[in-house]
Design a protein around this motif. Structure first.
Motif, PDB file in Angstrom:
ATOM      1  N   MET A  64      -9.851  14.498 -23.874  1.00 11.01           N
ATOM      2  CA  MET A  64      -9.860  15.727 -23.373  1.00 11.01           C
ATOM      3  C   MET A  64     -11.107  16.537 -23.053  1.00 11.01           C
ATOM      4  O   MET A  64     -11.937  16.323 -23.402  1.00 11.01           O
ATOM      5  N   ASN A  65     -10.920  17.335 -22.019  1.00  9.24           N
ATOM      6  CA  ASN A  65     -12.085  18.278 -21.663  1.00  9.24           C
ATOM      7  C   ASN A  65     -11.662  19.880 -21.896  1.00  9.24           C
ATOM      8  O   ASN A  65     -10.476  20.013 -22.464  1.00  9.24           O
ATOM      9  N   ASP A  66     -12.415  20.938 -21.498  1.00 13.28           N
ATOM     10  CA  ASP A  66     -12.121  21.863 -21.758  1.00 13.28           C
ATOM     11  C   ASP A  66     -10.778  22.607 -20.865  1.00 13.28           C
ATOM     12  O   ASP A  66     -10.168  23.188 -21.481  1.00 13.28           O
ATOM     13  N   ASP A  67     -10.521  21.873 -19.713  1.00 11.75           N
ATOM     14  CA  ASP A  67      -9.417  22.498 -19.037  1.00 11.75           C
ATOM     15  C   ASP A  67      -8.279  21.206 -19.228  1.00 11.75           C
ATOM     16  O   ASP A  67      -7.265  21.225 -18.346  1.00 11.75           O
ATOM     17  N   SER A  68      -8.204  20.520 -20.051  1.00 11.38           N
ATOM     18  CA  SER A  68      -7.195  19.497 -20.280  1.00 11.38           C
ATOM     19  C   SER A  68      -5.938  20.199 -20.793  1.00 11.38           C
ATOM     20  O   SER A  68      -4.892  19.804 -20.259  1.00 11.38           O
ATOM     21  N   LEU A  69      -5.847  21.088 -21.498  1.00  8.09           N
ATOM     22  CA  LEU A  69      -4.812  22.093 -21.937  1.00  8.09           C
ATOM     23  C   LEU A  69      -4.845  23.475 -21.511  1.00  8.09           C
ATOM     24  O   LEU A  69      -5.740  24.164 -21.939  1.00  8.09           O
ATOM     25  N   ARG A  70      -3.871  23.846 -20.712  1.00  8.89           N
ATOM     26  CA  ARG A  70      -3.910  25.143 -20.169  1.00  8.89           C
ATOM     27  C   ARG A  70      -2.508  25.850 -20.356  1.00  8.89           C
ATOM     28  O   ARG A  70      -1.600  25.244 -20.104  1.00  8.89           O
ATOM     29  N   VAL A  71      -2.474  27.035 -20.723  1.00  6.29           N
ATOM     30  CA  VAL A  71      -1.304  28.006 -20.907  1.00  6.29           C
ATOM     31  C   VAL A  71      -1.243  29.154 -19.927  1.00  6.29           C
ATOM     32  O   VAL A  71      -2.093  29.771 -20.096  1.00  6.29           O
ATOM     33  N   LEU A 206     -15.620   8.070  -7.817  1.00  5.22           N
ATOM     34  CA  LEU A 206     -14.429   8.970  -7.828  1.00  5.22           C
ATOM     35  C   LEU A 206     -13.851   9.319  -9.129  1.00  5.22           C
ATOM     36  O   LEU A 206     -12.968   9.891  -9.181  1.00  5.22           O
ATOM     37  N   ARG A 207     -14.546   8.436 -10.116  1.00  6.01           N
ATOM     38  CA  ARG A 207     -13.703   8.585 -11.461  1.00  6.01           C
ATOM     39  C   ARG A 207     -13.538   9.885 -12.011  1.00  6.01           C
ATOM     40  O   ARG A 207     -12.631  10.282 -12.495  1.00  6.01           O
ATOM     41  N   GLY A 208     -14.611  10.647 -11.807  1.00  5.92           N
ATOM     42  CA  GLY A 208     -14.614  12.041 -12.300  1.00  5.92           C
ATOM     43  C   GLY A 208     -13.585  12.873 -11.812  1.00  5.92           C
ATOM     44  O   GLY A 208     -12.899  13.600 -12.685  1.00  5.92           O
ATOM     45  N   SER A 209     -13.379  12.824 -10.571  1.00  8.48           N
ATOM     46  CA  SER A 209     -12.402  13.548  -9.761  1.00  8.48           C
ATOM     47  C   SER A 209     -10.883  12.859 -10.009  1.00  8.48           C
ATOM     48  O   SER A 209      -9.902  13.795 -10.090  1.00  8.48           O
ATOM     49  N   TYR A 210     -10.906  11.654 -10.109  1.00  7.47           N
ATOM     50  CA  TYR A 210      -9.550  11.019 -10.308  1.00  7.47           C
ATOM     51  C   TYR A 210      -9.176  11.312 -11.852  1.00  7.47           C
ATOM     52  O   TYR A 210      -7.572  11.432 -11.646  1.00  7.47           O
ATOM     53  N   THR A 211      -9.870  11.399 -12.677  1.00  9.24           N
ATOM     54  CA  THR A 211      -9.190  11.890 -14.137  1.00  9.24           C
ATOM     55  C   THR A 211      -9.066  13.175 -14.444  1.00  9.24           C
ATOM     56  O   THR A 211      -8.452  13.785 -15.534  1.00  9.24           O
ATOM     57  N   THR A 212      -9.958  14.186 -13.489  1.00 11.19           N
ATOM     58  CA  THR A 212      -9.529  15.598 -13.821  1.00 11.19           C
ATOM     59  C   THR A 212      -8.960  16.556 -12.550  1.00 11.19           C
ATOM     60  O   THR A 212      -7.751  16.616 -12.575  1.00 11.19           O
ATOM     61  N   SER A 213      -9.779  17.051 -11.710  1.00 14.14           N
ATOM     62  CA  SER A 213      -9.233  17.713 -10.780  1.00 14.14           C
ATOM     63  C   SER A 213      -8.478  17.139  -9.576  1.00 14.14           C
ATOM     64  O   SER A 213      -7.506  17.799  -8.926  1.00 14.14           O
ATOM     65  N   GLY A 214      -8.752  15.999  -9.386  1.00 14.01           N
ATOM     66  CA  GLY A 214      -8.096  15.255  -7.975  1.00 14.01           C
ATOM     67  C   GLY A 214      -8.634  15.720  -7.060  1.00 14.01           C
ATOM     68  O   GLY A 214      -8.036  15.241  -5.780  1.00 14.01           O
ATOM     69  N   LYS A 215      -9.568  16.551  -6.668  1.00  9.10           N
ATOM     70  CA  LYS A 215     -10.233  16.956  -5.482  1.00  9.10           C
ATOM     71  C   LYS A 215     -11.394  16.219  -5.047  1.00  9.10           C
ATOM     72  O   LYS A 215     -12.086  15.575  -5.425  1.00  9.10           O
ATOM     73  N   LEU A 216     -11.164  15.883  -3.666  1.00  2.65           N
ATOM     74  CA  LEU A 216     -12.289  15.188  -3.029  1.00  2.65           C
ATOM     75  C   LEU A 216     -13.549  15.914  -2.917  1.00  2.65           C
ATOM     76  O   LEU A 216     -14.640  15.100  -3.049  1.00  2.65           O
ATOM     77  N   PHE A 220     -18.932  13.913  -5.595  1.00  2.60           N
ATOM     78  CA  PHE A 220     -20.180  13.866  -5.637  1.00  2.60           C
ATOM     79  C   PHE A 220     -20.765  15.038  -6.672  1.00  2.60           C
ATOM     80  O   PHE A 220     -21.844  15.644  -6.868  1.00  2.60           O
ATOM     81  N   ASP A 221     -19.895  15.586  -7.542  1.00  2.00           N
ATOM     82  CA  ASP A 221     -20.292  16.452  -8.880  1.00  2.00           C
ATOM     83  C   ASP A 221     -21.098  15.761  -9.722  1.00  2.00           C
ATOM     84  O   ASP A 221     -20.448  14.908 -10.705  1.00  2.00           O
ATOM     85  N   LEU A 222     -22.362  15.920 -10.070  1.00  2.00           N
ATOM     86  CA  LEU A 222     -23.050  15.237 -10.938  1.00  2.00           C
ATOM     87  C   LEU A 222     -22.665  15.497 -12.519  1.00  2.00           C
ATOM     88  O   LEU A 222     -22.827  14.520 -13.164  1.00  2.00           O
ATOM     89  N   GLY A 223     -22.106  16.691 -12.841  1.00  2.00           N
ATOM     90  CA  GLY A 223     -21.634  17.011 -13.850  1.00  2.00           C
ATOM     91  C   GLY A 223     -20.415  16.062 -14.279  1.00  2.00           C
ATOM     92  O   GLY A 223     -20.499  15.546 -15.552  1.00  2.00           O
ATOM     93  N   LEU A 224     -19.480  16.015 -13.396  1.00  2.00           N
ATOM     94  CA  LEU A 224     -18.542  15.106 -13.818  1.00  2.00           C
ATOM     95  C   LEU A 224     -18.944  13.599 -14.073  1.00  2.00           C
ATOM     96  O   LEU A 224     -18.420  12.707 -14.716  1.00  2.00           O
ATOM     97  N   LEU A 225     -19.772  12.906 -12.949  1.00  2.00           N
ATOM     98  CA  LEU A 225     -20.455  11.961 -13.184  1.00  2.00           C
ATOM     99  C   LEU A 225     -21.013  11.640 -14.543  1.00  2.00           C
ATOM    100  O   LEU A 225     -20.888  10.425 -15.137  1.00  2.00           O
ATOM    101  N   GLY A 226     -21.852  12.469 -15.078  1.00  2.00           N
ATOM    102  CA  GLY A 226     -22.456  12.487 -16.477  1.00  2.00           C
ATOM    103  C   GLY A 226     -21.362  12.344 -17.326  1.00  2.00           C
ATOM    104  O   GLY A 226     -21.534  11.551 -18.318  1.00  2.00           O
ATOM    105  N   GLN A 227     -20.212  13.086 -17.277  1.00  2.00           N
ATOM    106  CA  GLN A 227     -18.972  12.981 -18.276  1.00  2.00           C
ATOM    107  C   GLN A 227     -18.510  11.594 -18.232  1.00  2.00           C
ATOM    108  O   GLN A 227     -18.173  11.043 -19.261  1.00  2.00           O
ATOM    109  N   VAL A 228     -18.245  10.933 -16.912  1.00  2.00           N
ATOM    110  CA  VAL A 228     -17.800   9.618 -16.771  1.00  2.00           C
ATOM    111  C   VAL A 228     -18.524   8.436 -17.402  1.00  2.00           C
ATOM    112  O   VAL A 228     -18.315   7.688 -18.008  1.00  2.00           O
ATOM    113  N   LEU A 229     -19.946   8.671 -17.324  1.00  2.00           N
ATOM    114  CA  LEU A 229     -20.836   7.673 -17.792  1.00  2.00           C
ATOM    115  C   LEU A 229     -20.699   7.785 -19.526  1.00  2.00           C
ATOM    116  O   LEU A 229     -21.066   6.607 -20.155  1.00  2.00           O
ATOM    117  N   GLN A 230     -20.297   8.913 -19.968  1.00  2.00           N
ATOM    118  CA  GLN A 230     -20.181   8.772 -21.491  1.00  2.00           C
ATOM    119  C   GLN A 230     -18.747   8.395 -21.961  1.00  2.00           C
ATOM    120  O   GLN A 230     -18.453   8.326 -23.128  1.00  2.00           O
TER     121      GLN A 230
END
Length: 677
Positions: A64-71, A206-216, A220-230
């Motif tokens: 999970m990340n910070d936005d994985s569970l929302r109410v 593509l992995r970061g967007s594929y598993t989170t926001s789904g936005k094209l 190229f979000d480097l923050g998401l890329l850093g999360q993917v590498l972990q």
């Protein structure tokens, strides 16, 4: 015979072995394709007061990340505070703001399962009373949309690139070593390397967007890329890129140094070294898939991962080699045709690959499905049936190819036979009588070769100057420049005519033409088969889908009352050990104050009776601080326990807790609320 390997090649092999070992050691056991099995508040429930948190229980641990569970409140505004946390086992919760008003709230979740696939969903609950809500669309579904389609395309290209790279190189080394000098095969294998490398980089982006926001826009979000590498998937993709660097060296040696070696002993040693190094690289690349997908999760991951690697290598040897054979049959030059021996070698390699595919495929099918009903009752099973049909069709076409292979002869043998048959034919009258046929042929050939008319027989017929000049020329005199040019033209002409004749003889062979058609048909079926296989890797396994359905139905019907007043509670459980999942059902009759009769049933996810070592039940009325009141039922038969005289002292909202032990060390406690009395 002793094989000698250069120190540089030895170090390369040891390095690749170490990388592969690290990849294998880094994959741990888990489950496959997470599914939501419970929630608090539950789907559709109307709570009297606002809860302090929302908790979700999955069939396995998830990322999970910070936005994985929302109410979201009825106006669509988020009401959760902080980040989701793992509170116990596979249960995750997020805190809610205080003072929530009445109305319908929407819970959305988007997580990543242990086998790297995104899982998302939403449900609603209400406080006080249901109300209208403006929440209609909770965002792009995880793994869907344009990004999902692009990611699936990248997976297809990566599989295709691996098959062509590994299978094409194996075809050259094992079946047709002369093919290392064929430009078309060089382009094919190099193209496979380029396709796999580009697709791996594509998937990493593509992995970061594929598993989170789904936005094209987030590709190229480097923050998401850093999360993917972990993540485990990011590590697998990076490992694949490192192995591709070693594969580039392998391809360079295969189509460079290897083709220039002429001394047989050196070439045999280099063949051995390339076979060992190439095999290690191919196994490492296959492991980069196995360590991050279905094989690394679920039942027996320690067995499933090596089996998956063997399965991928067998597919590459068969379908990748088939592609190389197709290119060799259609694009190899006439002076380097693929012979019957090479085709027969590949036929044996393909037969062995099919045997390996069947053996590993049967194990994988059992592991991912678990029951015969999953073949038709789940999407994974239906896709698997399509794949089995395509493999059967492919084997059928391959049998036809083997028939053509058995009748195939080498082009050189066929040319010799043709020459002998032409020698036995009667000589044409024009040649016996000294007609102009040969002179005309030579003139036409010279004109076609770009020479001037002085080389033709017509010039010699007009005057004998050419022959006279040749006769008068002394032994020490150099030939005229024109004669040298004409000789070179005639030499090129003879080579071209000879090559054209060999190509004509090769293409006129009915067995070779039949083989080319059947191999082309095999390749067409293989392309469709690869697409189905790619879809399978992104589909929830049938075993997990059935378990999730059982758990969901149990959760949705967690507490039901019969007309006679009896109460039924269904609770899914997971002790965390091997064979630790199931559903426990409690029937309490008449579910009133005083004495009650209780029956406990424990079932596996597929509905079969589950005879666990121990079951304990307790009743707690928290509002009155009564309990827990323990009950130890008697074992009646397989999966069935019973107790009589279960005393409920007063009416209220009771918590019924069940402790299930499936082994000496694996146990868990699950609970449900129920109105009794």
């Amino acid at each position: 015979m002793t094989r000698t390997i250069t120190p540089r090649l030895r170090y390369l092999v040891l390095l690749l072995l170490a990388v592969t070992g690290a990849l294998l050691a880094g994959a741990g056991p888990a489950s496959a394709h997470a599914a939501l099995t419970g929630s608090d508040p539950a789907q559709g429930v109307v709570a009297d007061k606002a809860p302090t948190q929302v908790s979700l229980t999955f069939s396995e641990k998830v990322a999970m990340n910070d936005d994985s569970l929302r109410v979201l409140d009825p106006r669509g505004k988020p009401v959760q505070t902080g980040s989701p946390a793992n509170i116990s086992g596979t249960t995750y919760a997020v805190r809610l703001r205080s003072g929530l008003g009445k109305g319908t709230y929407t819970v959305t979740y988007q997580v990543v399962s242990a086998d790297s696939h995104p899982v998302s969903g939403a449900y609603t609950f209400s406080i006080g009373a249901p109300s209208q809500t403006v929440v209609q669309d909770t965002g792009p579904a995880a793994g869907g949309g344009v990004v999902g389609a692009l990611y699936a395309f990248g997976r297809y290209v990566s599989y295709a690139g691996f098959l062509v790279l590994a299978g094409g190189a194996a075809f050259v080394l094992v079946c047709w070593q002369r093919g290392a000098g064929v430009r078309a095969l060089q382009r094919l294998v190099a193209g496979g390397w380029v396709a796999l490398t580009a697709a791996t980089l594509w998937l990493l982006l593509l992995r970061g967007s594929y598993t989170t926001s789904g936005k094209l826009a987030d590709v190229f979000d480097l923050g998401l890329l850093g999360q993917v590498l972990q993540t485990k998937t990011g590590a697998a993709l990076v490992s694949r890129l490192l192995l591709l660097a070693a594969a580039a060296l392998f391809v360079a040696v295969l189509f460079g140094t290897y083709t220039r070696r002429e001394e047989q002993q050196e070439k045999r040693d280099l063949t051995f070294g390339l076979a060992v190094g190439g095999g290690v690289v191919a196994a490492g690349l296959a492991t980069s898939w196995a360590m991050a997908e279905h094989a690394s999760t679920g039942l027996q991951p320690g067995i499933a991962m090596p089996v998956d690697v063997v399965h991928l290598l067998a597919v590459a040897a068969w379908l990748g080699g088939l592609t190389a054979l197709l290119v060799a049959l259609y694009r190899a030059p006439a002076d380097t045709p693929v012979g019957a021996v090479a085709v027969q070698r590949f036929s044996r390699v393909a037969a062995g690959s099919v045997v390996a595919l069947v053996a590993t495929g049967v194990y994988q099918s059992w592991r991912q499905l678990g029951s015969w009903s999953a073949f038709t009752g789940t999407g994974y099973g239906q896709l698997l049936l399509v794949k089995i049909g395509l493999v059967a069709l492919l084997v059928g076409v391959a049998v036809m190819s083997r028939r053509w292979t058995a009748q195939l002869r080498d082009p050189a043998v066929r040319a010799e036979e043709t020459e002998r048959s032409e020698a036995r034919e009667p000589v044409p009258v024009s040649r016996v009588t000294g007609g102009d046929t040969d002179a005309e042929t030579e003139a036409c050939g010279t004109a076609a070769g770009g020479g001037d008319g002085t080389a033709g027989g017509g010039k010699e017929a007009d005057d004998g100057s050419a022959s006279t000049a040749g006769a008068d020329q002394g032994p020490g005199e150099d030939a005229a420049p024109g004669d040298s040019r004409r000789a070179a033209q005639l030499a090129r002409q003879r080579v071209a005519v000879d090559a054209a004749r060999r190509k004509r003889l090769r293409d006129a062979d009915p067995q070779r033409s039949g083989l080319r058609r059947s191999v082309l048909a095999e390749t067409g079926v293989a392309l469709v088969l690869l697409a189905v296989t790619t879809a399978l890797t992104q589909t929830e396994p049938g075993r997990t889908e059935q378990e999730a359905k059982a758990a969901t139905s149990a959760a949705s019907g967690s507490a039901t009352s019969s007309p006679s007043g009896a109460l039924t509670l269904d609770m899914p459980f997971d002790t965390g050990g091997t064979d630790g999942k199931g559903v426990v059902s409690i029937d309490l009759d008449p579910a009133r104050v005083g004495g009650n009769e209780m029956h406990v049933y424990v079932q596996r996810p597929n509905g079969r009776a589950f005879d666990v070592p121990e079951v304990k039940i307790s009743f707690t009325l928290q509002a009155k601080k009564i309990g827990p009141l323990p009950v130890t039922p008697d074992h009646i038969t397989t999966g069935h326990w019973s107790a009589t005289g279960v005393q409920i002292p007063m009416a209220g909202d009771w918590t019924v807790a069940v402790t299930v032990r499936t082994s000496d060390i694996d146990q868990t406690t699950v609970s449900k609320h129920a109105q009794i009395g």
